[in-house]
Design a protein around this motif. Structure first.
Motif, mmCIF file in Angstrom:
data_model
loop_
_atom_site.group_PDB
_atom_site.id
_atom_site.type_symbol
_atom_site.label_atom_id
_atom_site.label_comp_id
_atom_site.label_asym_id
_atom_site.label_seq_id
_atom_site.Cartn_x
_atom_site.Cartn_y
_atom_site.Cartn_z
ATOM 1 N N VAL A 176 10.777 -33.313 -20.328
ATOM 2 C CA VAL A 176 10.513 -31.728 -20.732
ATOM 3 C C VAL A 176 10.153 -31.587 -21.785
ATOM 4 C CG1 VAL A 176 12.583 -30.423 -20.513
ATOM 5 C CG2 VAL A 176 13.164 -31.990 -18.914
ATOM 6 N N SER A 177 9.756 -31.021 -21.976
ATOM 7 C CA SER A 177 9.050 -30.408 -23.590
ATOM 8 C C SER A 177 10.326 -29.048 -23.732
ATOM 9 C CB SER A 177 7.535 -30.344 -23.765
ATOM 10 O OG SER A 177 7.618 -29.971 -24.652
ATOM 11 N N PHE A 178 10.731 -28.838 -24.825
ATOM 12 C CA PHE A 178 11.191 -28.200 -25.480
ATOM 13 C C PHE A 178 11.067 -27.985 -26.383
ATOM 14 C CE2 PHE A 178 15.599 -29.065 -23.051
ATOM 15 C CZ PHE A 178 15.368 -28.294 -21.304
ATOM 16 N N TYR A 179 11.712 -26.377 -27.415
ATOM 17 C CA TYR A 179 11.182 -26.051 -28.520
ATOM 18 C C TYR A 179 9.637 -26.106 -28.591
ATOM 19 C CZ TYR A 179 16.076 -28.516 -29.837
ATOM 20 O OH TYR A 179 16.886 -28.548 -29.854
ATOM 21 N N ASN A 180 8.754 -25.329 -27.163
ATOM 22 C CA ASN A 180 7.997 -24.697 -28.003
ATOM 23 C C ASN A 180 8.095 -23.375 -27.865
ATOM 24 O OD1 ASN A 180 5.853 -26.472 -26.572
ATOM 25 N ND2 ASN A 180 7.340 -26.551 -25.115
ATOM 26 N N GLU A 181 7.448 -22.793 -29.016
ATOM 27 C CA GLU A 181 8.288 -21.454 -30.244
ATOM 28 C C GLU A 181 7.030 -21.392 -31.052
ATOM 29 O OE1 GLU A 181 10.993 -20.000 -30.147
ATOM 30 O OE2 GLU A 181 12.270 -20.973 -28.326
ATOM 31 N N ASN A 182 6.331 -20.033 -31.510
ATOM 32 C CA ASN A 182 5.642 -20.097 -32.194
ATOM 33 C C ASN A 182 6.914 -18.338 -32.579
ATOM 34 O OD1 ASN A 182 5.477 -17.763 -30.797
ATOM 35 N ND2 ASN A 182 3.089 -18.396 -30.038
ATOM 36 N N PRO A 183 6.163 -17.531 -33.758
ATOM 37 C CA PRO A 183 6.735 -17.420 -34.747
ATOM 38 C C PRO A 183 7.296 -15.906 -33.921
ATOM 39 C CG PRO A 183 5.069 -18.178 -35.954
ATOM 40 C CD PRO A 183 4.582 -18.082 -34.307
ATOM 41 N N LYS A 184 6.889 -15.916 -32.717
ATOM 42 C CA LYS A 184 7.387 -14.408 -31.860
ATOM 43 C C LYS A 184 8.736 -14.797 -30.888
ATOM 44 C CE LYS A 184 3.177 -11.794 -32.075
ATOM 45 N NZ LYS A 184 1.711 -12.135 -31.100
ATOM 46 N N GLY A 185 8.547 -16.159 -30.613
ATOM 47 C CA GLY A 185 9.719 -16.496 -29.608
ATOM 48 C C GLY A 185 8.815 -17.213 -28.890
ATOM 49 N N ALA A 186 9.668 -17.854 -28.079
ATOM 50 C CA ALA A 186 9.594 -18.939 -27.075
ATOM 51 C C ALA A 186 8.301 -18.600 -26.048
ATOM 52 C CB ALA A 186 10.790 -18.942 -26.333
ATOM 53 N N ILE A 187 7.715 -19.055 -25.922
ATOM 54 C CA ILE A 187 6.720 -19.341 -25.142
ATOM 55 C C ILE A 187 6.888 -19.040 -23.169
ATOM 56 C CG2 ILE A 187 5.024 -21.098 -25.833
ATOM 57 C CD1 ILE A 187 5.770 -22.941 -23.086
ATOM 58 N N ASP A 188 5.700 -17.891 -22.454
ATOM 59 C CA ASP A 188 6.358 -18.403 -21.310
ATOM 60 C C ASP A 188 7.113 -19.846 -20.807
ATOM 61 O OD1 ASP A 188 5.551 -15.643 -21.696
ATOM 62 O OD2 ASP A 188 4.321 -15.754 -20.560
ATOM 63 N N PRO A 189 7.965 -19.428 -19.734
ATOM 64 C CA PRO A 189 8.592 -21.080 -19.623
ATOM 65 C C PRO A 189 7.425 -21.619 -18.337
ATOM 66 C CG PRO A 189 9.547 -19.133 -18.458
ATOM 67 C CD PRO A 189 9.089 -18.279 -19.969
ATOM 68 N N THR A 190 6.961 -22.251 -18.769
ATOM 69 C CA THR A 190 5.380 -23.111 -17.713
ATOM 70 C C THR A 190 5.613 -24.840 -17.111
ATOM 71 O OG1 THR A 190 4.714 -21.857 -19.369
ATOM 72 C CG2 THR A 190 3.762 -23.412 -18.012
ATOM 73 N N PRO A 191 6.234 -24.341 -16.524
ATOM 74 C CA PRO A 191 6.573 -25.691 -15.422
ATOM 75 C C PRO A 191 5.102 -25.872 -15.015
ATOM 76 C CG PRO A 191 7.547 -23.362 -13.987
ATOM 77 C CD PRO A 191 7.034 -22.857 -15.298
ATOM 78 N N VAL A 192 4.582 -27.321 -14.589
ATOM 79 C CA VAL A 192 3.554 -27.681 -14.668
ATOM 80 C C VAL A 192 3.830 -28.999 -13.481
ATOM 81 C CG1 VAL A 192 1.374 -28.459 -14.869
ATOM 82 C CG2 VAL A 192 1.748 -27.194 -16.514
ATOM 83 N N VAL A 193 3.001 -28.141 -12.118
ATOM 84 C CA VAL A 193 3.435 -29.648 -11.226
ATOM 85 C C VAL A 193 2.594 -30.028 -10.934
ATOM 86 C CG1 VAL A 193 4.002 -29.595 -8.963
ATOM 87 C CG2 VAL A 193 5.109 -27.832 -10.058
#
Lengths: 86, 747, 233
Positions: free
Chosen positions: B535-552
């Motif tokens: 799990v990788s949390f805290y993926n944010e840039n100044p505009k906010g959180a990235i789109d939720p991106t689960p990779v399988v």
């Protein structure tokens, strides 16, 4: 009147960063019988010829180039030597 | 570095620990921790190491099944049985933040770390895959990140001699400033050679093997557990430099050592380095460990215990061997010019005891660090944005005038276009087992000495998950499974990497929960248990959180090599058939985004029972040798899928003529939705005309729609409706667009 | 006959070569660790591809000092057959067993893909089963593969028929587009003057089974077997 300057830029990994190339070369030298080596660091050497009015101006340009392109400040540091072409 | 004299609350906060967490530490220890101990707690209790926000939800994943040998969470990577005494070990991990700071080294060390996780279990790494996401290439910094990341993966993976056989690359503004670099490594081991990462046996020696310790990545695990801000440039830890050569020696030496039977346990010193490897192996082994830091090889002068314990220098391993086997061990490491230094031993007191010569610098019960780490049920709330963007009526979207243009734009878009520019920088052939190279639905790796091969792919779609995290999570699993089915493999198990924003934001945590539920439900019905993940949390840039991106990441098994199937059209005169049906679904599509600039709408609905039926049908007709090709219908819809079937076998392109009246849906669906909609559970196959009836029969038995769309012929892709041309392009033109999307015209 | 595959630290195509010889050709083969000082009982030595010593400093520059290289030189001087593939070729160049040097590919990137090479000389122990002008489909996988030699050396190579393979298009034509790395004079493989040491950048061991897309590379290994077995008779 613009003068021609020759600059020599030495780029190396920042002190404190692991330098895999350097340590591999050091081990190779040791296996060739060279003892008493305390450190080997690997780096790059770049020559730039540029025109500028003064040495100071040339230096400034060179520093700019280093900052923009020649050196990756995140992992590398550099030193340089600059003189007017005779 | 100098040790601070007092532990203040500011210092505690700077370590990413809350006041309550610090209080808990004091209560557990019955005293104040010292500075070294504070550092140890801070990394072990970081999100990255403790999974404190995600743990309760990850329990929803189905983790057992007939093929699962070692379940998720029990070891560093899950283990899947593939028969004949062989096991596949696989894992995926993110290196997002380091890659944002220094793309080449960030990606390279990401590859190095995941490889170590595989070979420490006794498996020979046989394949790498990478799932990458960046902001748009129009921006110079994004191009720098993109080429740096690809270069770093190439440099490390190629040097290791492990083929990089697949992956995915997406470009979307949501990843601006926070690229995603997820790396998956797959290994194969004999079942009886598997090693566990646990320390046991009182008095067994603990060895430190590999590179010297420097101040690299100091506190990287807690760095990865924070948001990237403008300030990150300043407070980031020293960049880790990868040394694939050293790692190659470690790989060979460790596998050789494992064959001698002297190894008790092994673990990579990855995130949180010496701290996590010692406490985790001791915790799993229900033992304790005592180490002396003065024995740890170091690269820099004046390092204090705190720094030695928290350093994330790469290419280091902790190896626990049987007492009395030091000579055998040294012989193997000497052969590979590696130093194995005894730094301590296994104890039975349940403590992690850290000495610096005679001085005791830390003494903590290991379970405090591992099992007793805090766990949070984060607050969650459905995001407000969803209400606004979900309801987009298709009637408000104008239908394009020229479908040729639309297809050309889609094919040339970096996300859809050929990824040759990327994968040709990777050595995907080494080990001479890559029978289906990158660019297909899934890579296929044969297992020498058997009839078998494995199929590997990774998939995820952040835009879908942004618009509907539950359906998006389901689709990620379903599409990955469909991809391995298309090459003739039976889906066995998944691993995953879940990339999200800051979990303390309620809407992010809601997205996380819904994605996890979607993945869990899909894995349940498709019978592909979760063998592990990250799990990788805290993926944010100044505009906010990235789109939720689960990779399988999906593993499939091809029991017999001749089940292998490829995506491209092959024979003139073959029939083109669609398994599944088309619905009027353009929400969340590439088409809507690229042509109409809309990231909105209802994403395609996925019926898991139908999905399973389509996959079963496809696998059955492939394995009965009834089809010539099979290709999953995904981003870009039917038209892009058709184009890929025509042009993806470079040098052997085949044209096609499609008659849309073959679709029963033609009367009720708009043309753009039919051509570019991304309805799920569809596979495009081609077959010899004499096999059509049999294929129809299999489809009917599975209650799967099966329509004959057209025929493989000529050197154009032509789509007609009642003899009238809808789309008509030469393969040459299609190929040029598709191939140039990523290469910058230099190749 | 017996092949030996030399293993340097960082070699990574060693097993692939071993597999082709043992499993596909059915010949005998041993790995030879780079710290060995002798090579005895071998008919042909293969220096495999990989990243010996991480390719640090220069490709092949450190490996040439491995103890085994003295033995390899002696073996070659006695007329033994030596093949250097990719990194093996680079080591042979650094060891002066073959002339020239390697530079970075013209696009400065690693390139992994199938290419076509044309057989320029079939009177060698490595190509006796090929026709002159025959086009072989064999993959490359390197970043430092742009062969360079000065005018004089190129002249000598031509004069002595030492250019064994050239990059070409499918029809065998020489065109810059089919010179993947920018090698001088399209050179993909050369031999020494005596013809018993071959260096080539493409990987024949990766093109020795139809399931991998080509069997053309096998001709090189089979030519060696034919040459050695013919010599014994």
């Amino acid at each position: 009147m613009q003068k021609l300057f020759q600059a020599k830029v030495y780029v190396s990994l920042k002190k404190g960063l692991a330098d895999p190339q350097g340590s591999t070369i050091k081990e190779a030298l040791e296996s060739l019988g060279y003892r008493n080596l305390s450190e080997v660091r690997f780096g790059k050497y770049i020559e730039v010829k540029l025109r500028a009015k003064t040495k100071k101006g040339a230096e400034q340009k060179l520093k700019e180039m280093c900052g923009k392109l020649l050196v990756n400040p995140i992992i590398e540091e550099y030193s340089y030597h600059i003189e007017e072409e005779g | 570095m100098k040790e601070p004299e007092r532990i203040t609350l500011d210092l505690v906060r700077a370590h990413g620990l809350t006041e309550e967490e610090y209080k808990k530490i004091k209560d557990m220890l019955g005293r104040d921790p010292n500075f070294t101990e504070l550092g140890i707690f801070s990394v072990m209790w970081s999100e990255h190491c403790s999974y404190k926000s995600s743990k309760p939800l990850l329990r929803m994943f189905p983790t057992s099944g007939e093929n699962i040998l070692i379940k998720a969470g029990e070891e560093n990577a899950g283990v899947v049985d593939i028969g004949e005494g062989l096991a596949v070990v696989m894992k995926m991990e993110s290196h997002n933040h380091p890659s944002a700071v220094e793309p080449f080294q960030g990606a390279a060390t990401g590859v190095g770390g995941i490889i170590r996780d595989i070979f420490t279990m006794g498996a020979r790494p046989i394949a790498l895959l990478d799932s990458l996401r960046f902001g748009h290439l129009g921006n110079g910094h994004n191009r720098y990140l993109f080429s740096g990341v690809v270069g770093g993966i190439a440099a490390y993976g190629n040097c290791m001699g492990i083929p990089t056989v697949g992956g995915e690359v997406y470009f979307d503004e949501t990843y601006e400033g926070n690229p995603l670099v997820n790396v998956m490594c797959v290994g194969v081991a004999r079942r009886d050679n598997l090693v566990k990462a646990r320390a046991g046996g009182l008095g067994n020696p603990v060895l430190y093997v590999g590179a010297d310790t420097g101040r690299d990545g100091l506190g990287g695990a807690s760095f990865a557990s924070r948001e990237l801000t403008e300030e990150s440039d300043k407070d980031r830890p020293a960049v880790q430099i990868g040394d694939p050569f050293k790692e190659k020696l470690l790989l060979e030496a460790c596998l050789e050592l494992l064959n001698t039977g002297v190894v008790v346990g092994m673990q990579d010193m990855g995130a949180a380095g010496l701290t996590s490897s010692t406490s985790e192996t001791a915790s799993r082994g229900n033992s304790g460990m005592r180490i002396d830091l003065s024995l740890v090889p170091r690269r820099e002068e004046g390092m204090i215990p705190y720094e030695l314990m928290l350093s994330e220098s790469q290419e280091r391993m902790l190896v626990i061997i049987k007492r009395g086997k030091e000579r055998e061990t040294r012989r193997v490491f000497d052969k590979w010019d590696l130093h194995a230094v005894p730094i301590g031993e296994v104890t039975d007191d349940g403590y992690l005891t850290v000495l610096d010569k005679d001085r005791r610098v830390a003494e903590i019960p290991v379970k405090f660090l591992t099992e007793d780490a805090p766990v949070y049920m984060r607050e969650e709330r459905e995001p407000e944005y969803l209400g606004k963007i979900k309801d987009v009526s298709i009637s408000t979207i104008p239908e394009p005038q020229d479908y040729d243009d639309v297809l050309k734009i889609l094919l040339a878009s970096p996300t859809i276009s050929s990824k040759r520019w990327v994968y040709e920088q990777y050595d995907y052939m080494i080990r001479t087992d890559t029978v289906l190279r990158p660019g297909g639905d899934a890579a296929v790796i044969r297992i020498k000495g058997t009839e078998k091969a494995i199929a590997l792919t990774c998939d995820g779609n952040g835009r879908y998950c942004f618009l509907d995290p539950y359906e998006g999570g389901k689709i990620a699993v379903a599409e990955a499974a469909r991809n391995v089915v298309c090459v003739g493999a039976k889906p066995l198990a998944i691993t995953n990497c879940l990339n999200f924003g800051n979990p303390t934001k309620p809407y992010v945590f809601w997205q996380f929960r819904r994605c996890v539920e979607g993945i869990a439900d899909a894995c349940g019905i498709l019978e592909t248990p979760v063998s592990g993940g990250n799990v990788s949390f805290y993926n944010e840039n100044p505009k906010g959180a990235i789109d939720p991106t689960p990779v399988v990441g999906m593993l499939g098994l091809i029991e017999k090599m001749d089940f292998l199937c490829t995506p491209w059209f092959k024979k003139e005169g073959d029939l083109i058939i669609l398994l599944g049906e088309c619905r009027e679904e353009i929400g969340g599509s590439e088409y809507l985004q690229l042509i109409h600039g809309l990231k909105a709408g209802q994403i395609p609905r996925l019926d898991l029972e139908r999905e399973r039926a389509v996959q079963n049908t496809c696998l059955e007709v492939i394995r009965a040798h009834l089809v010539s090709s099979a290709h999953d219908c995904s981003e870009g819809g039917l038209a892009v899928t058709l184009a890929e079937c025509c042009i993806s076998n470079s040098g052997k392109e085949r044209g096609a003529i499609i008659e849309l009246e073959a679709f029963p849906e033609i009367l009720s669906i708009r043309m753009d939705a039919l051509l570019f909609g991304e309805t799920q559970s569809r596979i495009l196959i081609s077959c010899h005309p004499r096999n059509f009836l049999q294929i129809q029969r299999v489809a009917r038995r599975n209650k799967v729609p099966c329509a004959r769309l057209g025929v493989v012929t000529g050197d154009r892709l032509t789509i007609r409706r009642i003899k009238k041309r809808v789309l008509d392009l030469s393969l040459k033109e299609l190929g040029e667009k598709w191939r140039k999307g990523l290469s910058h015209g230099d190749d | 006959m017996r092949f030996g595959v030399v293993v340097f630290p960082g070699s990574n195509c060693d097993y692939d070569c071993y597999y082709v010889v043992r499993d596909l050709l059915g010949e005998e083969v041993d790995f030879i660790w780079h710290k060995e000082r002798r090579v005895e009982g071998f008919d042909c030595l293969i220096l495999p591809g990989g990243f010996s010593y991480g390719d640090y400093l220069r490709t092949g520059a450190i490996a040439r000092f491995s103890p085994i290289m003295r033995a390899v030189s002696g073996f070659a001087a006695r007329g033994g057959l030596v093949i250097g593939i990719c990194n093996g070729f680079q080591i042979l160049l650094e060891s002066n067993l073959l002339p020239g040097a390697m530079m970075k590919n013209k696009n400065l990137r690693f390139i992994c893909r199938f290419v076509n090479i044309r057989v320029e000389n079939n009177l060698t122990s490595f190509t006796n089963l090929c026709q002159i002008g025959q086009v072989l489909k064999v993959p490359i996988a390197h970043i430092d593969g742009s062969y360079y030699a000065d005018h004089e050396i190129i002249g000598t190579l031509k004069e002595n028929n030492q250019i064994i393979f050239r990059y070409c298009n499918e029809e065998g034509g020489l065109a810059q587009e089919s010179n993947p790395n920018g090698s001088k004079d399209f050179i993909a493989g050369i031999s020494n003057r005596q013809g018993n040491v071959l260096g080539l950048m493409p990987h024949p061991e990766r093109a020795s089974e139809s399931i991998l897309g080509s069997e053309d590379g096998r001709l090189i290994f089979e030519s060696v077997v034919r040459a050695v077995k013919g010599r014994v008779k």
